[in-house]
Each structure stands twice: as C-alpha cells, then as structure tokens.
Motif scaffolding. Structure first.
Motif, PDB file in Angstrom:
ATOM      1  N   THR A  62       0.796  -1.212  -0.004  1.00  5.63           N
ATOM      2  CA  THR A  62      -0.004   0.047  -0.118  1.00  5.63           C
ATOM      3  C   THR A  62       0.825   1.308   0.237  1.00  5.63           C
ATOM      4  O   THR A  62       2.199   1.113   0.438  1.00  5.63           O
ATOM      5  CB  THR A  62      -0.850   0.140   1.250  1.00  5.63           C
ATOM      6  N   ASP A  63       0.053   2.552  -0.202  1.00  6.06           N
ATOM      7  CA  ASP A  63       0.665   3.591  -0.040  1.00  6.06           C
ATOM      8  C   ASP A  63       0.961   4.259   1.281  1.00  6.06           C
ATOM      9  O   ASP A  63       1.090   5.389   1.360  1.00  6.06           O
ATOM     10  CB  ASP A  63       0.714   4.418  -1.267  1.00  6.06           C
ATOM     11  N   ASP A  64       0.244   3.453   2.256  1.00  7.74           N
ATOM     12  CA  ASP A  64       0.300   4.085   3.533  1.00  7.74           C
ATOM     13  C   ASP A  64       1.684   4.396   4.098  1.00  7.74           C
ATOM     14  O   ASP A  64       2.630   3.719   4.087  1.00  7.74           O
ATOM     15  CB  ASP A  64      -0.450   3.041   4.356  1.00  7.74           C
ATOM     16  N   ALA A  65       1.769   5.697   4.673  1.00  9.57           N
ATOM     17  CA  ALA A  65       3.082   6.224   5.118  1.00  9.57           C
ATOM     18  C   ALA A  65       3.412   5.923   6.474  1.00  9.57           C
ATOM     19  O   ALA A  65       4.720   5.921   6.945  1.00  9.57           O
ATOM     20  CB  ALA A  65       3.129   7.561   5.010  1.00  9.57           C
ATOM     21  N   THR A  66       2.296   5.278   7.188  1.00  6.90           N
ATOM     22  CA  THR A  66       2.533   5.037   8.716  1.00  6.90           C
ATOM     23  C   THR A  66       2.036   3.634   8.796  1.00  6.90           C
ATOM     24  O   THR A  66       1.261   3.042   8.348  1.00  6.90           O
ATOM     25  CB  THR A  66       1.936   6.023   9.771  1.00  6.90           C
ATOM     26  N   LEU A  67       2.632   3.167  10.030  1.00  9.34           N
ATOM     27  CA  LEU A  67       2.069   1.733  10.405  1.00  9.34           C
ATOM     28  C   LEU A  67       0.700   1.694  10.775  1.00  9.34           C
ATOM     29  O   LEU A  67      -0.067   0.778  10.527  1.00  9.34           O
ATOM     30  CB  LEU A  67       3.066   1.298  11.536  1.00  9.34           C
ATOM     31  N   GLU A  68       0.436   3.031  11.522  1.00  8.42           N
ATOM     32  CA  GLU A  68      -1.258   3.253  11.957  1.00  8.42           C
ATOM     33  C   GLU A  68      -1.989   3.184  10.517  1.00  8.42           C
ATOM     34  O   GLU A  68      -3.029   2.397  10.854  1.00  8.42           O
ATOM     35  CB  GLU A  68      -1.225   4.306  12.689  1.00  8.42           C
ATOM     36  N   ALA A  69      -1.877   3.818   9.755  1.00  8.96           N
ATOM     37  CA  ALA A  69      -2.505   3.943   8.493  1.00  8.96           C
ATOM     38  C   ALA A  69      -2.520   2.661   7.734  1.00  8.96           C
ATOM     39  O   ALA A  69      -3.721   2.004   7.133  1.00  8.96           O
ATOM     40  CB  ALA A  69      -1.886   4.905   7.697  1.00  8.96           C
ATOM     41  N   ALA A  70      -1.551   1.933   7.686  1.00  9.64           N
ATOM     42  CA  ALA A  70      -1.161   0.446   7.008  1.00  9.64           C
ATOM     43  C   ALA A  70      -2.146  -0.266   7.934  1.00  9.64           C
ATOM     44  O   ALA A  70      -3.034  -1.309   7.466  1.00  9.64           O
ATOM     45  CB  ALA A  70      -0.161   0.098   7.064  1.00  9.64           C
ATOM     46  N   LEU A  71      -2.278  -0.521   9.297  1.00  7.55           N
ATOM     47  CA  LEU A  71      -3.033  -1.159  10.081  1.00  7.55           C
ATOM     48  C   LEU A  71      -4.539  -1.185   9.634  1.00  7.55           C
ATOM     49  O   LEU A  71      -5.217  -2.133   9.442  1.00  7.55           O
ATOM     50  CB  LEU A  71      -2.944  -1.184  11.721  1.00  7.55           C
TER      51      LEU A  71
END
Length: 87
Positions: A62-71
C-alpha cells in the motif's frame, strides 16, 4: 473487531503483528514498513473455525506512510475478505 498487538522493529524496518477476530473468524496481520521505500507491506492470514476454512493469505503493498494507516487498511481488507467468504 478486537486487536491484540505485538511490536517488533529492526534496523531500518518497522514491523507490527496483530491478532484479531471478525464474525467469529480469527486473523493475523503483519505490517512492515521499510524506511528506505515508500508504502507498507501487508500480510493478512485469515483462519476460520477449526475445520471450517484452510488458512488464506492475502498480501498487499500500500501507499500508507505510517504503520497506523497501514493497520487501518489491513483491518478493512480482512473484514471485507471475511464478509465475502460468508456472504
């Protein structure tokens, strides 16, 4: 949906492991962020009730920049995948 978390990290790599349950189906999420590249790598392992379902593995970048967003993204993917299995 409930989540239990375990945090691990190593040089240049951040990794988080999560365990959850949705509609009675257990799943694990592994989110990895590598500092030298954009985005996150998601590995989602979905397990049904005993004998109900062979474990399924779903992987995404994914293009999620943080672990929280990716979670958050991984939780949505797990929910949708489980909902489709029992639709």
């Amino acid at each position: 949906m409930t989540l239990d978390a375990c945090a691990l990290s190593s040089s240049g790599r951040q990794r988080r492991l999560f365990h959850g349950c949705h509609r009675g189906t257990a799943f694990e999420i592994e989110v990895t962020r590598i500092d030298t590249s954009p985005g996150s790598h998601l590995v989602i392992v979905i397990r049904g009730s005993p004998g109900d379902l062979q474990p399924r593995v779903v992987e995404y970048v994914t293009d999620d920049a943080t672990l929280e967003a990716a979670l958050g993204t991984a939780q949505e993917i797990a929910r949708e995948f489980i909902d489709r299995l029992w639709a």
